[in-house]
Design a protein around this motif. Sequence first.
Motif, PDB file in Angstrom:
ATOM      1  N   GLN A 204       9.092 -11.963   7.935  1.00 15.51           N
ATOM      2  CA  GLN A 204       7.836 -11.397   7.777  1.00 15.51           C
ATOM      3  C   GLN A 204       8.101 -10.225   9.534  1.00 15.51           C
ATOM      4  O   GLN A 204       7.327  -9.288   9.791  1.00 15.51           O
ATOM      5  N   GLN A 207       8.703  -7.254   7.584  1.00 19.15           N
ATOM      6  CA  GLN A 207       8.401  -6.670   7.098  1.00 19.15           C
ATOM      7  C   GLN A 207       7.372  -5.740   7.747  1.00 19.15           C
ATOM      8  O   GLN A 207       6.550  -4.858   7.390  1.00 19.15           O
ATOM      9  N   ARG A 211       5.893  -1.911   8.824  1.00 23.53           N
ATOM     10  CA  ARG A 211       4.952  -0.875   8.952  1.00 23.53           C
ATOM     11  C   ARG A 211       4.392  -0.355  10.153  1.00 23.53           C
ATOM     12  O   ARG A 211       3.984   0.709  10.237  1.00 23.53           O
TER      13      ARG A 211
END
Length: 855
Positions: A204, A207, A211
């Motif tokens: 996570q 990710q 972003r």
Amino acid sequence: MANDAVDFKVDLTNCDREPIHILGNIQPFGFLLAVGADWLIRRTSGNIAAFTGKAPEDLLGTSVSDLFTPTAQHNIRNRIAMLRGQDAVERLFSQTLFEDGGLFDVAVHFSGDSIVIECEPALEDPGEAATLVRTLVSRLAQADTLSAFIRESARQVKAITGFDRVMVYRFDSEGSGEVVAEALSAGIDSFLGLHYPASDIPAQARQLYIRNPFRIIADVNAEPIPLVPQIDPQGAVLDQSLCLLRAVSPIHVEYLRNMGVSASLSISIIVDGKLWGLFACHHYRPRLPGLAMRTAAELFGQMFSLMLESRERSENADYESRARAATDRLMAAIAQDGDLLRNAEWIGEMVFDTIPADGAAVYVNGSVSLSGLTPSREQFIALVSVLNRLSHGEVFATDFISAILPEAAGYADVAAGMIAIPLSRKPRDYVVLFRSEQMRSVRWGGNPEKAVELGPNGDRLTPRKSFETWSQLVKGRSVPFTTVERRVAEALRIGMLEVLIRLSESAGEERQRAQERQELLIAELNHRVRNILSLIRGLVSQTRDGATSVADFTRNLDDRLQALARAHDQVTRDRWGPARLRDLIEIEANAFLRSKRTSLEIEGPNVLLQPVAFTVLSLVIHELMTNAAKYGALSDSGTVLIGWRQDDDGSLLLDWSERGGPAVTPPSRRGFGSTVIEKTVPHDLGGEAQVHYRLSGLQAHFCIPSRFVAGTAPEGPQASADGAATRHLDHTPRPLAGKHVLLVEDSLIISLDGQDALMALGAEKVDVASSVSAALRLCATTDLDLAVLDYNLGAETSEPVATALAERRIPFVFATGYGSGLDSSRFIDVPIVTKPYGTTQIAAALAELTAAPAR
């Protein structure tokens, strides 16, 4: 987001799913507001009183205008209007937020239906930060090699941020990372060459690095500030993925404390849309560069990523060129003698120069051939059965065969890694290249296999505490196969598949032959699509380099893509067969020259060109007409004569002659258009191109080799141009002013472009529907003035929508990507816009719609 996310507990089973984007806290060096579309405050950080003198409970439900100065609110609103894309963040520097306050730096973004406003005291002049980045990037570009380039980047980031340690951290294919470069302050220990396991950066977090490419932790020991309220009235928590102030996961805080780090900063390195690595920065005291300097560091990281991608591709270009040549030789030889494909020794000799390996093995129709360092015949057959379950008809590569076949550990000394190239589907045949074991010592930053310890809170995970260098002797692995080597293997797969299909066709195997043709079609389609995408990417890049403005770039790129589209329509009308040169010139003239069409004279036989030559000449003719209209004979009252003939060996000789225009001088620099005119025919077709800039007008001569000339066709009606209607355009710049338009389109990207084009033509409102049912609902409930209907909507067509519009006497046009014809006799008179389309094509259809009698 469900409210139980706030109570998420990290344990040994779920630490890689810890919701680090919804921690509900921020770091204390700034404050946060979350407001709705009505600009009423929904959330604030618990430390708001320290900056504003007002407690959170006093601000919730009040308007931002009661807190910020009118000028600050105006500036923030304008910056929010600039947000584009779901992960966009905009910043403002040195803003006076309060009547009696100092200067603040501000960041704004969307989170769900909230606008998040983050503020912190301004520390630097933003102009100085921008100047520093420009200077550092120019120095970075002077690095000679890729390794020197990466080393220099670490020094530059340290200069911007001032952190004690700056590491360039690169991920491998398994997610583990290695410190490949670093810059240190005096007295700081070196981590260069150390590896860190993939578990140090959970999924996570990776990710979020994509972003939100920049992360600052100013003080590991600072007490986080909670958001008020944690949960809104709808039971949702605030998604803080893009927050600059987002607090730190307790696990990560403990990890940094174990390393003795007090402040941390990271900048994502993103290459080809993937996380290549990070700039990881450590400081041994709390440290907070201002937002202006952090923004400069983020910009430097983005520039570095682009430059790194360019350098990596440049270094791979020579290798791929040699690999393509070797692949072509191999394919040509196999096409002449299919038995060579069963000769592993011959394949090894042909392939090892492009994909280095120690052995080769071939499995074709149950027959096995081995050469060099390989498993035994029985071991290889067992490996093929495993590949049949894993490869799914695609190239499969691994540097650790034992991971998929434990018995392979017994022969890892000769074959530890492999790349398997499938040649068919049923039965599945392979060419497999093997690499032998390469034992190497890996230096880890702490033992990556150290047993997990339980912390004081029961089963909560405790990060490892030791980061002392720990060496591991890696056995059973080979040198990994690179991404470029995998691409070469994929090219080999497609090429050998095509050859095999041709060789295996037999009159007595009709069903098998049909399946093989399908494989060939897929391979050919893949090849053509990649070529088209590469061509478009090249057009974008080259057009950008010569553009003087965004509008200039958009206009030139659109013109060039439309020229390609018109050529593509011509060759596909005859099932990718030869097309007429006269049609190419007429269509380009009709679509581009408009009222000056009469200034163009055409002389020559009705020559047919092969598709590849037709496409090449479409770009050349387009650029010549563009230049003539802008600078040459067609910019004034002059004329252009295009004449062509065939010489004795059948080659096409084409002459372009301008006269009567302004005086011509050679260009001072070669733009992309000039390069297309002078280089495309020699480069792509092996022909000749001569361009003379005579005072009386441009003269150009081209020779197209006879192999691209398919003969001559009888004289007949000329093909109609999709753009011919542009000659009859209503030149009103906004023909849809005040109109309400329905756009029916099942592709999101195309619908967005269509919306932009309709709005540019003056449409007041554009409603978008992606299906027939949605469109019919809008027809029944909305007052529409016009509709643009994509004819093919997946498994259905838009004819029911057209019927409903016709009954209500609402005008409409069709859009299609299947050429200019539709499988409909009911709406044969409806204007058609052929994809790709823009404002010019839609405006042309509107003109045709206006000129047509009412239906």
